[in-house]
Design an enzyme around this catalytic site. Structure first.
Site, short mmCIF file in Angstrom:
data_model
loop_
_atom_site.label_atom_id
_atom_site.label_comp_id
_atom_site.label_asym_id
_atom_site.label_seq_id
_atom_site.Cartn_x
_atom_site.Cartn_y
_atom_site.Cartn_z
N ASP A 131 0.84 -1.20 0.00
CA ASP A 131 0.00 0.00 0.00
C ASP A 131 0.88 1.25 0.00
O ASP A 131 1.96 1.24 -0.60
CB ASP A 131 -0.92 -0.05 1.24
CG ASP A 131 -2.25 0.62 0.99
OD1 ASP A 131 -2.27 1.86 0.98
OD2 ASP A 131 -3.25 -0.07 0.78
N HIS B 125 -3.55 5.91 3.97
CA HIS B 125 -4.29 4.71 3.51
C HIS B 125 -3.60 3.42 3.96
O HIS B 125 -4.25 2.50 4.47
CB HIS B 125 -4.39 4.78 1.98
CG HIS B 125 -5.28 3.77 1.35
ND1 HIS B 125 -4.82 2.54 0.94
CD2 HIS B 125 -6.60 3.80 1.04
CE1 HIS B 125 -5.83 1.87 0.39
NE2 HIS B 125 -6.92 2.61 0.45
N ASN C 111 -14.18 0.50 -6.11
CA ASN C 111 -15.22 1.40 -5.59
C ASN C 111 -16.00 2.08 -6.71
O ASN C 111 -16.69 3.05 -6.47
CB ASN C 111 -14.58 2.49 -4.72
CG ASN C 111 -13.86 1.92 -3.53
OD1 ASN C 111 -14.04 0.76 -3.18
ND2 ASN C 111 -13.04 2.74 -2.89
N SER D 115 -11.18 -1.01 -0.15
CA SER D 115 -9.84 -1.01 0.44
C SER D 115 -9.88 -1.35 1.92
O SER D 115 -8.93 -1.92 2.46
CB SER D 115 -9.21 0.38 0.32
OG SER D 115 -8.54 0.53 -0.90
#
Lengths: 432, 81
Positions: free
Chosen positions: A184, A216, A310, A379
């Site tokens: 990530d 994130h 998404n 996520s």
């Protein structure tokens, strides 16, 4: 609908009905060794064996009297265990990953739909029709009640709603001795919640250190491998796992596939049992490279989970989650409704959603000074699955690669939603 | 088209050539690819190449696929209150 069903049915909202006995599954051909372990660790011996009865038809009265039984053909024993004996046996299983015991699970109550005895066929048919009718009427109510009752998950002082919904708070597993890679935006290495943890880091973004300048990555790592916040609220699942924080996305939140795949190579070579990838694009056709990497990872006993995407309003599962050999994770909210943004399955082979997990208002760690935040996204759902996968992997050395994938999907809770959107359903932790 | 403009590519090596991935990398270099990463476990070679030479890379022995490097993004965001 407020109408009450007039019969009592076990629903997911009620505590699971168990018998106090446990079903112990032995590894192939290791029944004798497994029984030895049960005798040694739980002081249980002399159980009646199905092999001693004509046609293997065991006498259930004897089972009740003895508190259990052995089914050698099935490789299963049914055993009454007090909490101490259960803990001792689970510890033995955890210590000895390749030992004779594959799985320990509570014996659950099952309810007969109908039992045929000496009743006439006519009577049974009439009965069936009446029950069918009742069933059809009741199901509409039951489905709504079930959803209504399940829509009660909430963050509280003890844990996040996501840890309740995935039953992580009820699991005795911790991810201990497991390695979980989160590829990530890196990790805030100064975050106090991870002090004392085993953390291995590597940056695959040129010119940027692992330190998470985005937030994130720290959020995803918190869900998969974190533990509790400063106030004691638990938000992380595999809280004793070693954390492999690979930075493959820049502080701006994007990254090239060259860096991402290099991170996957690193995680596989490091012996990670699980790789969590909360990243993707909106391309609906699978990539040969990611599919090949996913397949080779499974062969190396490494499971890759990735966010479905998404972009529901514009498309289906994107790369890399749409690879058949990479598990695609969709998102649900605390009412177990599909998140409005969570992508559905695409037409390409393997481009389907495999599981769902909490992905709306997910509370976890983030980079300092914010420290904690609630985020939305597939996520956020993905590291829930990665953390739960580490718990299953800890439970048995057999739970690796494709076998781990199979355990996750087969133990998921089915949801009254389209399979195209939720796959096998909501991911569930091993309990106890 | 600008001949100097290079595309980032991801090359997948087939199962039969996993063991000899470095040989494949050398052949890709000869075919015009600037190799930046050789990953033997997953069997992937990354690098860049002129767009016109991509079709040539696909003919190299041991190559299963040549794809443009796809950029990926983090796909979660702080909850809007």
């Amino acid at each position: 609908m407020s109408q009450q069903a007039t019969f009592s049915a076990a629903s997911a909202s009620e505590p699971e009905q168990t018998t106090g006995r446990y079903l112990i599954t032995f590894r192939e051909d290791d029944v004798a060794k497994g029984l030895g372990a049960i005798e040694k660790r739980a002081a249980v011996a002399g159980l009646p064996s199905a092999a001693d009865f004509a046609d293997s038809a065991i006498d259930m009265e004897q089972v009740a009297k003895a508190g259990g039984a052995v089914f050698p053909t099935l490789g299963i024993a049914l055993v009454t265990l007090d909490p101490d004996a259960l803990n001792s046996l689970m510890a033995a299983q955890a210590e000895d990953g390749d030992g004779a015991i594959l799985d320990i699970e509570p014996e659950r109550m099952f309810y007969a739909i109908g039992e045929s005895g000496s009743l006439s066929g006519d009577y049974l048919e009439g009965y069936r029709d009446a029950v069918d009718n009742l069933y059809q009427k009741a199901m509409a109510v039951a489905a709504e009640e079930r959803l209504g009752a399940m829509a009660t998950f909430a963050d509280d002082a003890l844990s996040t709603w996501g840890l309740k919904a995935t039953r992580a708070i009820h699991s005795s597993r911790t991810g201990s001795a497991m390695k979980v890679a989160v590829l990530d935006t890196g990790m805030d290495l100064q975050h106090p919640d991870f002090r004392g943890r085993r953390i291995v880091t590597k940056s695959f973004v040129s010119g940027e250190a692992v330190q998470d300048g985005h937030g994130h990555g720290t959020h995803c790592i918190g869900t998969a491998c974190g533990y509790k916040d400063a106030g004691g609220r638990r938000y992380g699942i595999a809280w004793k796992a070693a954390i492999y924080a690979g930075k493959v996305l820049s502080n701006a939140g994007s990254g090239s596939s060259a860096g991402i795949i290099a991170g996957m190579e690193w995680a596989i070579n490091s012996g990670c049992q699980v790789i969590s990838m909360s990243l993707g694009n909106t391309t609906s056709t699978p990539s040969t490279a990611y599919e090949t990497v996913g397949r080779r990872a499974l062969q190396k006993k490494c499971l890759i989970v990735a966010a479905a995407g998404n972009h529901r309003s514009t498309g289906t599962v994107g790369q890399p989650a749409n690879s058949p050999s990479i598990m695609a994770v969709g998102a649900v909210d605390n009412g177990l409704r599909l998140a409005s943004f969570s992508c559905g399955s695409g037409p390409a082979s393997g481009a389907n959603v495999d599981l769902v997990a909490p992905g709306v208002a997910v509370y976890s760690s983030t980079k300092l000074p914010t420290r904690y935040a609630s985020w939305n996204g597939t996520s956020m759902a993905t590291p829930h699955v990665a953390g739960v996968a580490a718990l299953w992997a800890q439970m048995s050395a057999a739970n690796r690669g494709a076998a781990l994938w199979q355990v996750l999907t087969s133990r998921a809770v089915r949801l009254p939603l389209s399979t195209s959107d939720v796959g096998s359903g909501l991911v569930q932790s091993p309990v106890p | 088209m600008n001949e100097d403009l290079l595309d980032a590519v991801i090359v997948t090596i087939d199962d039969q050539h996993l063991e000899s991935i470095q040989t494949v990398a050398d052949a890709l270099t000869l075919a015009g690819m600037k190799v930046s990463g050789v990953l033997p476990t997953v069997g992937i070679i990354s690098g860049s190449v002129a767009r016109a030479a991509i079709s040539t890379l696909k003919t190299v022995r041991g190559v299963a696929a040549v794809e443009l490097d796809q950029e990926m993004r983090a796909i979660g965001s702080p909850r809007q209150q």
